[in-house]
Design a protein around this motif. Structure first.
Motif, PDB file in Angstrom:
ATOM      1  N   ASN A   1      22.060  -5.073  12.349  1.00 18.00           N
ATOM      2  CA  ASN A   1      21.712  -3.701  12.258  1.00 18.00           C
ATOM      3  C   ASN A   1      20.913  -3.135  13.463  1.00 18.00           C
ATOM      4  O   ASN A   1      21.189  -2.089  13.557  1.00 18.00           O
ATOM      5  CB  ASN A   1      20.516  -3.521  11.018  1.00 18.00           C
ATOM      6  CG  ASN A   1      21.283  -3.410   9.698  1.00 18.00           C
ATOM      7  OD1 ASN A   1      22.379  -3.026   9.582  1.00 18.00           O
ATOM      8  ND2 ASN A   1      20.266  -3.834   8.598  1.00 18.00           N
TER       9      ASN A   1
ATOM     10  N   LYS B   1      22.409  -3.880  16.298  1.00 19.51           N
ATOM     11  CA  LYS B   1      23.332  -3.316  17.189  1.00 19.51           C
ATOM     12  C   LYS B   1      23.679  -1.959  16.556  1.00 19.51           C
ATOM     13  O   LYS B   1      23.810  -1.112  17.651  1.00 19.51           O
ATOM     14  CB  LYS B   1      24.545  -4.292  16.898  1.00 19.51           C
ATOM     15  CG  LYS B   1      25.913  -3.936  17.885  1.00 19.51           C
ATOM     16  CD  LYS B   1      26.874  -4.791  17.587  1.00 19.51           C
ATOM     17  CE  LYS B   1      27.793  -4.520  18.472  1.00 19.51           C
ATOM     18  NZ  LYS B   1      29.275  -5.486  17.996  1.00 19.51           N
ATOM     19  N   LYS B   2      23.574  -1.728  15.296  1.00 21.80           N
ATOM     20  CA  LYS B   2      24.051  -0.468  14.959  1.00 21.80           C
ATOM     21  C   LYS B   2      23.035   0.556  15.424  1.00 21.80           C
ATOM     22  O   LYS B   2      23.346   1.759  15.818  1.00 21.80           O
ATOM     23  CB  LYS B   2      23.745  -0.323  13.367  1.00 21.80           C
ATOM     24  CG  LYS B   2      25.000  -1.007  12.686  1.00 21.80           C
ATOM     25  CD  LYS B   2      25.259  -1.106  11.384  1.00 21.80           C
ATOM     26  CE  LYS B   2      26.145  -1.776  10.630  1.00 21.80           C
ATOM     27  NZ  LYS B   2      26.028  -1.703   9.091  1.00 21.80           N
ATOM     28  N   VAL B   3      21.902   0.198  15.601  1.00 24.27           N
ATOM     29  CA  VAL B   3      20.718   1.204  15.916  1.00 24.27           C
ATOM     30  C   VAL B   3      20.904   1.604  17.234  1.00 24.27           C
ATOM     31  O   VAL B   3      20.875   2.692  17.997  1.00 24.27           O
ATOM     32  CB  VAL B   3      19.427   0.652  15.867  1.00 24.27           C
ATOM     33  CG1 VAL B   3      18.471   1.317  16.619  1.00 24.27           C
ATOM     34  CG2 VAL B   3      19.005   0.564  14.366  1.00 24.27           C
ATOM     35  N   ASN B   4      21.128   0.367  18.082  1.00 19.91           N
ATOM     36  CA  ASN B   4      21.387   0.613  19.467  1.00 19.91           C
ATOM     37  C   ASN B   4      22.594   1.512  19.931  1.00 19.91           C
ATOM     38  O   ASN B   4      22.727   2.345  20.853  1.00 19.91           O
ATOM     39  CB  ASN B   4      21.663  -0.794  20.398  1.00 19.91           C
ATOM     40  CG  ASN B   4      20.489  -1.462  20.522  1.00 19.91           C
ATOM     41  OD1 ASN B   4      19.166  -1.176  20.365  1.00 19.91           O
ATOM     42  ND2 ASN B   4      20.491  -2.831  20.539  1.00 19.91           N
ATOM     43  N   GLU B   5      23.727   1.268  19.374  1.00 23.43           N
ATOM     44  CA  GLU B   5      25.145   2.113  19.168  1.00 23.43           C
ATOM     45  C   GLU B   5      24.797   3.476  18.993  1.00 23.43           C
ATOM     46  O   GLU B   5      25.164   4.291  19.684  1.00 23.43           O
ATOM     47  CB  GLU B   5      26.054   1.583  18.541  1.00 23.43           C
ATOM     48  CG  GLU B   5      26.723   0.135  19.100  1.00 23.43           C
ATOM     49  CD  GLU B   5      27.655  -0.596  18.088  1.00 23.43           C
ATOM     50  OE1 GLU B   5      27.790   0.151  16.958  1.00 23.43           O
ATOM     51  OE2 GLU B   5      28.334  -1.494  18.595  1.00 23.43           O
ATOM     52  N   ALA B   6      24.002   3.740  17.740  1.00 32.82           N
ATOM     53  CA  ALA B   6      23.674   5.025  17.469  1.00 32.82           C
ATOM     54  C   ALA B   6      22.856   5.649  18.349  1.00 32.82           C
ATOM     55  O   ALA B   6      23.064   6.987  18.734  1.00 32.82           O
ATOM     56  CB  ALA B   6      23.043   5.133  16.074  1.00 32.82           C
ATOM     57  N   THR B   7      21.747   5.173  18.960  1.00 30.82           N
ATOM     58  CA  THR B   7      20.883   5.745  20.252  1.00 30.82           C
ATOM     59  C   THR B   7      21.914   6.220  21.198  1.00 30.82           C
ATOM     60  O   THR B   7      21.441   7.646  21.627  1.00 30.82           O
ATOM     61  CB  THR B   7      19.779   4.901  20.598  1.00 30.82           C
ATOM     62  OG1 THR B   7      19.300   4.305  19.590  1.00 30.82           O
ATOM     63  CG2 THR B   7      19.241   5.228  21.472  1.00 30.82           C
TER      64      THR B   7
ATOM     65  N   SER C   1      23.280   5.492  12.242  1.00 34.85           N
ATOM     66  CA  SER C   1      23.277   4.132  12.055  1.00 34.85           C
ATOM     67  C   SER C   1      23.496   3.404  10.928  1.00 34.85           C
ATOM     68  O   SER C   1      24.033   2.542  10.459  1.00 34.85           O
ATOM     69  CB  SER C   1      22.076   3.454  12.949  1.00 34.85           C
ATOM     70  OG  SER C   1      20.933   3.628  12.051  1.00 34.85           O
TER      71      SER C   1
ATOM     72  N   VAL D   1      19.115   9.053  14.614  1.00 32.13           N
ATOM     73  CA  VAL D   1      19.516   7.493  14.831  1.00 32.13           C
ATOM     74  C   VAL D   1      19.735   6.797  13.558  1.00 32.13           C
ATOM     75  O   VAL D   1      20.623   6.163  13.287  1.00 32.13           O
ATOM     76  CB  VAL D   1      18.549   6.928  15.810  1.00 32.13           C
ATOM     77  CG1 VAL D   1      18.708   5.390  15.781  1.00 32.13           C
ATOM     78  CG2 VAL D   1      18.815   7.487  17.162  1.00 32.13           C
ATOM     79  N   GLN D   2      18.624   7.272  12.691  1.00 32.74           N
ATOM     80  CA  GLN D   2      18.512   6.489  11.348  1.00 32.74           C
ATOM     81  C   GLN D   2      19.891   6.835  10.463  1.00 32.74           C
ATOM     82  O   GLN D   2      20.534   6.045   9.957  1.00 32.74           O
ATOM     83  CB  GLN D   2      17.330   6.929  10.593  1.00 32.74           C
ATOM     84  CG  GLN D   2      17.244   6.110   9.333  1.00 32.74           C
ATOM     85  CD  GLN D   2      15.778   6.450   8.812  1.00 32.74           C
ATOM     86  OE1 GLN D   2      14.852   5.525   9.109  1.00 32.74           O
ATOM     87  NE2 GLN D   2      15.605   7.581   8.236  1.00 32.74           N
TER      88      GLN D   2
END
Length: 237
Positions: free
Chosen positions: A66, A68-74, A50, A46-47
């Motif tokens: 950021n 939002k990026k983490v949620n999308e990456a998850t 994202s 995820v890191q």
């Protein structure tokens, strides 16, 4: 074979390559992680995807953008075609498990993290002989199953401290590692000093690394250069 001293990001680089293969080419991937549990691998993935520092979530300072990026990456990581294994009794067990995942899930890329953690046969007369046997079996795995294998390996203490960098002779425990590999990528801190290679910029703290393609069975060898390894992002530049 990808080899580097401790704390130089060899696991992160192997995972970075695997993620690229999964995202860009939908390559089903099997990760033998004998050091990290699945939860930690997922966190690193995820890191990487994202490009955000997940520690900021714990510290309560992450920006909305950021987060939002983490949620999308998850969500994206949850859809990737990868499988993890965290135990191996011996080299044959790795081959057996890999064969099973290839048959059931069409795995095309296998990451083994790392060679020296695989229990070697009690029939071996020495550790060097045991490591050589594992290396041979990993080669057989790649040929039998027609899969690509990224095998991580440690380097010896002398090589890890050498200012002029690593060579094939620094692969730890057995020269057979070099013989069995089609490609050997060596990674080490600039000037051989892990603390002196640390710095930071606008993206965060990083380690200055040097790399060399020390062996390439079907291509150019001796190619090298520099990379910045951003620990908090799991990314290389």
């Amino acid at each position: 074979t990808l080899s580097a001293p401790t704390s130089c990001g060899k696991s992160a680089l192997a995972l970075y390559i695997a993620i690229k293969a999964m995202i860009e080419d939908s390559v089903p991937t099997l990760i033998f992680s004998l050091e990290m549990p699945r939860k930690q691998i997922l966190k690193r993935m995820v890191q990487i995807v994202s490009g955000a520092n997940l520690r900021q979530i714990q510290e309560g300072v992450i920006s909305d953008a950021n987060m939002k990026k983490v949620n999308e990456a998850t969500d994206e990581v949850a859809e990737l075609p990868f499988y993890t294994v965290h135990t191996a009794r011996n080299p044959q067990d790795i081959i057996s498990q890999a064969r099973n995942y290839v048959r059931k899930h069409g795995v095309k890329l296998v990451v083994i993290d790392y060679l020296q953690l695989i229990p070697w046969s009690s029939k071996a007369n020495s550790k060097a002989e045991g490591i050589a046997d594992i290396s041979h079996k990993v080669k057989q795995l790649a040929l039998e199953l027609n899969v690509s294998v990224i095998l991580l390996s440690q380097v010896n203490r002398e090589g890890a401290k050498r200012e002029t960098g690593l060579s094939l002779y620094d692969l730890k425990d057995s020269g057979d590692i070099e013989n069995d590999a089609d490609i050997v990528l060596l990674l080490w801190p600039k000037n051989g000093d892990i603390e002196g290679a640390k710095s930071s910029d606008a993206k965060g703290p990083f380690t200055d690394l040097q790399y060399s393609i020390a062996k390439n069975r079907e291509g150019e060898r001796g190619v090298g250069g520099y990379l910045k390894f951003y620990h908090c992002l799991g990314r290389f530049k």
